[in-house]
Write an enzyme that holds these catalytic residues in place. Structure first.
Site, PDB file in Angstrom:
ATOM      1  N   PRO A 181       0.811  -1.210   0.000  1.00 46.27           N
ATOM      2  CG  PRO A 181      -0.204  -1.193   2.077  1.00 46.27           C
ATOM      3  CD  PRO A 181       0.643  -2.022   1.206  1.00 46.27           C
ATOM      4  N   PRO A 182       0.237   2.417  -0.237  1.00 43.68           N
ATOM      5  CG  PRO A 182      -1.248   3.984  -1.090  1.00 43.68           C
ATOM      6  CD  PRO A 182      -1.190   2.628  -0.499  1.00 43.68           C
ATOM      7  N   GLY A 183       2.777   4.606   1.048  1.00 45.08           N
ATOM      8  CA  GLY A 183       3.380   5.121   2.271  1.00 45.08           C
ATOM      9  C   GLY A 183       4.074   4.095   3.128  1.00 45.08           C
ATOM     10  CB  VAL A 184       4.593   0.489   3.103  1.00 43.28           C
ATOM     11  CG1 VAL A 184       3.197   0.324   3.656  1.00 43.28           C
ATOM     12  CG2 VAL A 184       4.650   0.160   1.644  1.00 43.28           C
ATOM     13  N   GLY A 185       7.045   2.902   2.272  1.00 48.27           N
ATOM     14  CA  GLY A 185       8.486   3.082   2.093  1.00 48.27           C
ATOM     15  C   GLY A 185       9.059   2.431   0.855  1.00 48.27           C
ATOM     16  CB  SER A 216     -12.187 -12.440   0.844  1.00 47.14           C
ATOM     17  OG  SER A 216     -12.150 -11.041   0.890  1.00 47.14           O
ATOM     18  CE  LYS A 270      -8.726  -9.904   2.932  1.00 42.89           C
ATOM     19  NZ  LYS A 270      -9.260 -11.127   2.357  1.00 42.89           N
TER      20      LYS A 270
HETATM   21  P1  ADP Z   1       5.593   4.468  -0.992  1.00 45.86           P
HETATM   22  O1  ADP Z   1       6.586   4.637  -2.081  1.00 45.86           O
HETATM   23  O2  ADP Z   1       5.523   3.044  -0.495  1.00 45.86           O
HETATM   24  O3  ADP Z   1       4.240   4.991  -1.288  1.00 45.86           O
HETATM   25  P2  ADP Z   1       7.294   6.265   0.443  1.00 45.86           P
HETATM   26  O4  ADP Z   1       8.569   5.565   0.155  1.00 45.86           O
HETATM   27  O5  ADP Z   1       7.005   7.497  -0.302  1.00 45.86           O
HETATM   28  O6  ADP Z   1       6.095   5.255   0.279  1.00 45.86           O
HETATM   29  O7  ADP Z   1       7.202   6.503   1.994  1.00 45.86           O
HETATM   30  C1  ADP Z   1       6.476   7.544   2.582  1.00 45.86           C
HETATM   31  C2  ADP Z   1       7.253   8.136   3.715  1.00 45.86           C
HETATM   32  O8  ADP Z   1       7.314   7.233   4.791  1.00 45.86           O
HETATM   33  C3  ADP Z   1       8.678   8.443   3.334  1.00 45.86           C
HETATM   34  O9  ADP Z   1       9.046   9.646   3.905  1.00 45.86           O
HETATM   35  C4  ADP Z   1       9.456   7.307   3.965  1.00 45.86           C
HETATM   36  O10 ADP Z   1      10.762   7.693   4.298  1.00 45.86           O
HETATM   37  C5  ADP Z   1       8.648   7.009   5.188  1.00 45.86           C
HETATM   38  N1  ADP Z   1       8.778   5.621   5.593  1.00 45.86           N
HETATM   39  C6  ADP Z   1       8.071   4.580   5.128  1.00 45.86           C
HETATM   40  N2  ADP Z   1       8.462   3.430   5.719  1.00 45.86           N
HETATM   41  C7  ADP Z   1       9.431   3.740   6.584  1.00 45.86           C
HETATM   42  C8  ADP Z   1      10.246   2.985   7.482  1.00 45.86           C
HETATM   43  N3  ADP Z   1      10.105   1.659   7.608  1.00 45.86           N
HETATM   44  N4  ADP Z   1      11.155   3.636   8.193  1.00 45.86           N
HETATM   45  C9  ADP Z   1      11.295   4.959   8.071  1.00 45.86           C
HETATM   46  N5  ADP Z   1      10.566   5.733   7.264  1.00 45.86           N
HETATM   47  C10 ADP Z   1       9.648   5.139   6.503  1.00 45.86           C
END
Ligand code: ADP
Length: 793
Positions: free
Chosen positions: A356-360, A679, A722
Site C-alpha cells: 500500500p501507499p506510504g510503506v516506504g 472474501s 487484513k
Molecule cells: P511508498 O513509495 O511506499 O508509497 P514512500 O517511500 O514514499 O512510500 O514513503 C512515505 C514516507 O514514509 C517516506 O518519507 C518514507 O521515508 C517514510 N517511511 C516509510 N516506511 C518507513 C520505514 N520503515 N522507516 C522509516 N521511514 C519510513
C-alpha cells in the site's frame, strides 16, 4: 509620310537585325562611317533615307548581295549626336521600297528605289485574316507581357489593314526573316498569312516557356528565398562583426559530440545532422529542431558511470539508518547486493516492491542507490497509456521529445543509476500503443542494451541500469512483466512500528525541515499513539508524516508568535487544538452485538481495510437489493449466501418462507469506493442470517473467507494486510478459513501475538462463533423442527 515618288535615288543606311516597318517610329544608333555619311546626305536633302536590313549582321561593309531587296523609306525626325562620335537617330518608316540599283557614291551607299506596292485585295478574306491576327496578337501580348496596355489599345484601334499589319509585325517579336518576308510580299493576304503563321509559332514557344518556368519557379522559389535570406543574414553578421565564416555554436556542438563519448552509430548520426544544420538558415524552425536533437544526443550519458561501492556492512547500516523494521525486505536487498558484487553486473530478477501507499517503497529505492553510491531517478508509470510516453515521439512530430526513460537518464547523468519505475501496476493501454511492451524491452536484460527511443533514433544501452519497480497490488501488473520480477511484499505497519518510525525518522526529519529544535517539538508515547490511531488510519505512514508536518507548521507559527512560551511538549489537547477533533474513534471493542451488521476484512490497494456489511429486512415481494458499489463477484457472493440460507432455513432456525413477504437490502458503507472480491462471502452470509433470524452479531469479531453454495469456507489472499487492519481497528478476534492457517506465520509478531485467529471450515462454525443466540434453546428447536419435518413425510 507622303509617297512623293514612284522611284527615287536615296541615301541608304544598312541596319542589322532590324526591319523598320512603314508607320513605325524607330530609334537607331548610327556607328559606321558610311551610315553617318548617308545620314548627313539625307539631312542635307529632304531628310528621307532608305533603311534596309543586312542578310547577315556580321558584315561590316555590305555590298548589294549582302542586303535584302526590300527596305523602307523613312524620314529622319531627330538626330542626337554623342561626343564619342556615334549618333542616335529617330526615324519614321514611310513606305516599303525595293532596290532597283545600288551604288557606292564615294563614302556611302545610294540606291534607286521603287515603291513596293500592295496589290488590290478582297476586303472579306483580309478582314477574316485580320481578325485572326487580332486574336493571336492578343494572346501574344498576354503571354509575353511585353506589350504595354496603351500601345496594345492603340494598335487595336488601327482600322486600315496594312497599317495594322505593319504595327503588329513591328511590335511582335518575330524572326528577322519572317519580318522581312512580310515586308517584301506584295499580296496583303499573303502578308497576313505570313504574320499569323509567325505569331502562332511564337505564341507556342511562349506558352511552353511559361509552363516550364512555372514548374521551375515553384521548385526553386522556396530554396532560393532561403538561400537569399541566408546570404543576407550572413552579410549582416559580417557587417556587425558577429561572425566570420566559423559559427561558434556549430563549433560548440561539434565539441560536445566529441566529448560525449557516444556510440559510433550515434556519432555518425550527430555529425550528419550537424552538417545539415550548418547549411540551414540559423533562425529557421528546422534548424531549431535539428539543434535540439543534436543537443539531446550529446547530453544523454553515454559512458559516464559511477563506480559501485558495494560494502555489505555499510549497506546494512544505511538501510537501518533510513528505515525502521522491514527486516526481511532489507535482508533480500543485502542478498541482491552481494550477488551484484560477486557477479560484477546487474543481473538477476528485477525487484518489485508491492504494498500500500506510504510503506516506504520509494524511499527503499533511494536507500539502495545510497548503498551503492549510484544516482537515483524515479518515474511514475501511473496513468501512462501511450507507448510514446515511454519511448518518445518521432522527430517528425511537432514538439517531439524523448520518452520518460531517456529523459530520466539525462537527469541521472550516468549510465548506471538506480532507476525506480513507480506504480507499474497502474499502466494502461489504448489505441496509442501498449506501454507495457515498451517496458518489457526496458526491463529485459537481453534487449535493453539496445533500447530504441523513437526520438533519439539510435540505440541506447540501458544494461548497466539497476531497475526497481513498485506496485500497490500484483493484479495490475501485466503478466510478461511480472515474469521478469521478483515481488517483495510490504504489507504495512503495526501501531507499534508506526510509533518507532515516527520517533526515529518522521519527527526528526520534519522537525529539521521546519527549523524546530528537539525541545520545541516533543510528544509522549500516549500522544503519539493518539495521533496515529485517532488522526490517521492507514497501512503506511504517509498521512502520519503529513500530519506531523502540519503540526510542525503550527508549532513553528506558535514559536514565532509567542517566543516566550516554553513548553514544546504536545498533548492530546494540543492535537485537538491544532488538528481539530479526531477522525477515527476506537469504538469497535465497546460496541454491543447488533442485528444485521458484520465486520468483514478486505484487501485494497491502500492495504487492508475493515468493512461492515449491513442487512435490513422490510416488507416486500422477495427482492434482493445490493448497494455500496459492489462488484460482480461480491453480488454473486450475496446471492450465494441467500440461496444457502434458504436451503438451510430449518437447520438455521429460520422460517423457511421468510423470503416470501420481504425485501432484503444489503449495503456495504463507504459507497463511493468500488469493492469486489469473494472474501466477503462469510461476512455477507452472517449479516444476512442475523437480519433474518433476528439474532445479534458480535462486533468484537472480524472475519474473512469465501463461501460456497453448500456453506464451505475457502481460502483467501492478503491475510497479512487484513490482520493489520483488524488490529488497527482494535479487533482482537478474527475468523479465517482453515486453509489460511499457514499464513499466520507471516504476520508481524506484535500483531500475531495480540490477535486470536479462529480457523473455520463451514459457515455453521462462523454462525456459532459470531451470532449471539441462546444455544440450548436453539438445539432443542432444531431437533423439534426436524421431527416435524419428518412427520410431514
Ligand atoms: P511508498 O513509495 O511506499 O508509497 P514512500 O517511500 O514514499 O512510500 O514513503 C512515505 C514516507 O514514509 C517516506 O518519507 C518514507 O521515508 C517514510 N517511511 C516509510 N516506511 C518507513 C520505514 N520503515 N522507516 C522509516 N521511514 C519510513
Amino acid at each position: 509620310m507622303p509617297e512623293k515618288f514612284e522611284s527615287d535615288f536615296l541615301p541608304v543606311m544598312t541596319v542589322r537585325e532590324l526591319v523598320v516597318f512603314p508607320g513605325s517610329i524607330t530609334p537607331l544608333f548610327v556607328m559606321r562611317t558610311k551610315s553617318h555619311e548617308a545620314l548627313e546626305d539625307a539631312l542635307a536633302r529632304d531628310k528621307r533615307i532608305f533603311l534596309v536590313c543586312q542578310k547577315s549582321p556580321d558584315v561590316e561593309d555590305p555590298k548589294r548581295e549582302d542586303l535584302y531587296d526590300v527596305g523602307t523609306v523613312g524620314e529622319v525626325l531627330q538626330v542626337l549626336r554623342v561626343p564619342d562620335g556615334t549618333a542616335k537617330v529617330l526615324v519614321e518608316g514611310g513606305y516599303a521600297g525595293r532596290i532597283i540599283e545600288l551604288s557606292d557614291v564615294g563614302n556611302h551607299l545610294q540606291a534607286l528605289i521603287v515603291h513596293n506596292q500592295v496589290n488590290v485585295y478582297d476586303a472579306q478574306p483580309v478582314n477574316a485574316l485580320m481578325r485572326a491576327t487580332s486574336k493571336l496578337f492578343e494572346a501574344f501580348a498576354e503571354l509575353s507581357g511585353k506589350v504595354p496596355v496603351d500601345l496594345f489599345n492603340s494598335i487595336r484601334n488601327l482600322k486600315e489593314p496594312l497599317a495594322y499589319l505593319y504595327a503588329v509585325s513591328n511590335y511582335a517579336t518575330l524572326k528577322i526573316e519572317d519580318k522581312q518576308e512580310i515586308l517584301e510580299s506584295n499580296s496583303l493576304e499573303e502578308k497576313f498569312l505570313l504574320l499569323n503563321k509567325a505569331l502562332e509559332a511564337e505564341n507556342q514557344i511562349l506558352e511552353l516557356e511559361t509552363k516550364i518556368q512555372g514548374q521551375v519557379k515553384t521548385q526553386i522559389s522556396r530554396s532560393q528565398r532561403e538561400f537569399y535570406l541566408n546570404e543576407q543574414l550572413k552579410a549582416i553578421e559580417r557587417e556587425l562583426g558577429i561572425s566570420g565564416e566559423e559559427d561558434p555554436e556549430l563549433n560548440e556542438l561539434a565539441m560536445a559530440i566529441e566529448m560525449s563519448g557516444m556510440s559510433a552509430d550515434a556519432r555518425e548520426k550527430a555529425e550528419k545532422e550537424l552538417g545539415r544544420l550548418a547549411r540551414m538558415a540559423p533562425m529557421s524552425p528546422e534548424a531549431a529542431i535539428t539543434r535540439t536533437y543534436i543537443e539531446w544526443l550529446t547530453e544523454v550519458p553515454w559512458n559516464n558511470a559511477t563506480e559501485d561501492k558495494i560494502d555489505l556492512e555499510r549497506a546494512r547500516a544505511i538501510l537501518d539508518e533510513d528505515h525502521y523494521g522491514l527486516v526481511k525486505v532489507k535482508e533480500r536487498i543485502i542478498e541482491y547486493l552481494a550477488v551484484a558484487k560477486l557477479v560484477g553486473k546487474m543481473r538477476g530478477p528485477i525487484l518489485c516492491f508491492v504494498g500500500p501507499p506510504g510503506v516506504g517503497k520509494t524511499s527503499l529505492g533511494k536507500s539502495i542507490a545510497r548503498c551503492m553510491d549510484r544516482e537515483f531517478v524515479r518515474i511514475s508509470l501511473g496513468g501512462v497509456r501511450d507507448e510514446a510516453e515511454v519511448r518518445g515521439h518521432r522527430r517528425t512530430y511537432v514538439g517531439a521529445l524523448p520518452g520518460k526513460i531517456i529523459q530520466s537518464m539525462k537527469r541521472a547523468g550516468t549510465v548506471n543509476p538506480v532507476f525506480l519505475l513507480d506504480e507499474i501496476d497502474k499502466m494502461s493501454s489504448d489505441f496509442r500503443g501498449d506501454p507495457a511492451s515498451a517496458m518489457l524491452e526496458v526491463l529485459d536484460p537481453e534487449q535493453n542494451c539496445e533500447f530504441n527511443d523513437h526520438y533519439l533514433e539510435v540505440d541506447f544501452d540501458l544494461s548497466q541500469v539497476m531497475f526497481l519497480t513498485t506496485a500497490n497490488s500484483m493484479e495490475g501488473i501485466p503478466h510478461p512483466l511480472l515474469d521478469r520480477m521478483e515481488t517483495i511484499r510490504l504489507p504495512g505497519y503495526t501501531e507499534d512500528e508506526k510509533r518507532h518510525i515516527a520517533n526515529r525518522h518522521l519527527i526528526p526529519r520534519q522537525r529539521s525541515e521546519h527549523g524546530l529544535k528537539a525541545a520545541q517539538f516533543r510528544m509522549s508515547k500516549g500522544t503519539l499513539t493518539h495521533l496515529i490511531t485517532g488522526y490517521t488510519r492507514e497501512a503506511g505512514v504517509r498521512n502520519l508524516e503529513r500530519t506531523i508536518a502540519t503540526l510542525c507548521r503550527k508549532v513553528a507559527t506558535d514559536v514565532i508568535e509567542h517566543p516566550r512560551k516554553k513548553t514544546g511538549t504536545l498533548t492530546k489537547e494540543k492535537l485537538r487544538e491544532y488538528l481539530g477533533p479526531v477522525n477515527f474513534h476506537d469504538t469497535q471493542l465497546e460496541r454491543k452485538p447488533d442485528i444485521g451488521i458484520a465486520n468483514g476484512l478486505a484487501w485494497t490497494n491502500a492495504g487492508g481495510e475493515m468493512l461492515q456489511v449491513e442487512t435490513t429486512i422490510m416488507k416486500g415481494k422477495g427482492n434482493l437489493t445490493l448497494t455500496g458499489m459492489l462488484g460482480e463477484v461480491m453480488q454473486e457472493s450475496a446471492k450465494t449466501a441467500l440461496s444457502y440460507i434458504r436451503s438451510r432455513a430449518v437447520e438455521l432456525e429460520i422460517d423457511p418462507d421468510f423470503y416470501a413477504g420481504v425485501d432484503i437490502h444489503i449495503h456495504v458503507p463507504e459507497g463511493a469506493i468500488p469493492k469486489d472480491g469473494p472474501s466477503a462471502g462469510i461476512t455477507i452470509a452472517l449479516s444476512l442470517t442475523s437480519a433474518v433470524a433476528r439474532f445479534p452479531v458480535r462486533q468484537d469479531i472480524a472475519m474473512t473467507g469465501e463461501m460456497t453454495l453448500r456453506g464451505r469456507v475457502l481460502k483467501i489472499g492478503g491475510l497479512k494486510e487484513k490482520a493489520l487492519a483488524a488490529h488497527r481497528h482494535r479487533i482482537r478476534t478474527i475468523i479465517i478459513p482453515r486453509d489460511n492457517l499457514d499464513d499466520i506465520e507471516e504476520i508481524a509478531e506484535e500483531v500475531r501475538n495480540q490477535l486470536t485467529f479462529i480457523p473455520v471450515e463451514s459457515l455453521d462454525e462462523v454462525l456459532d462463533l459470531a451470532l449471539v443466540r441462546p444455544r440450548r434453546v436453539a438445539k432443542k428447536q432444531v431437533k423439534g423442527r426436524r421431527t416435524h419435518a419428518q412427520l410431514g413425510n
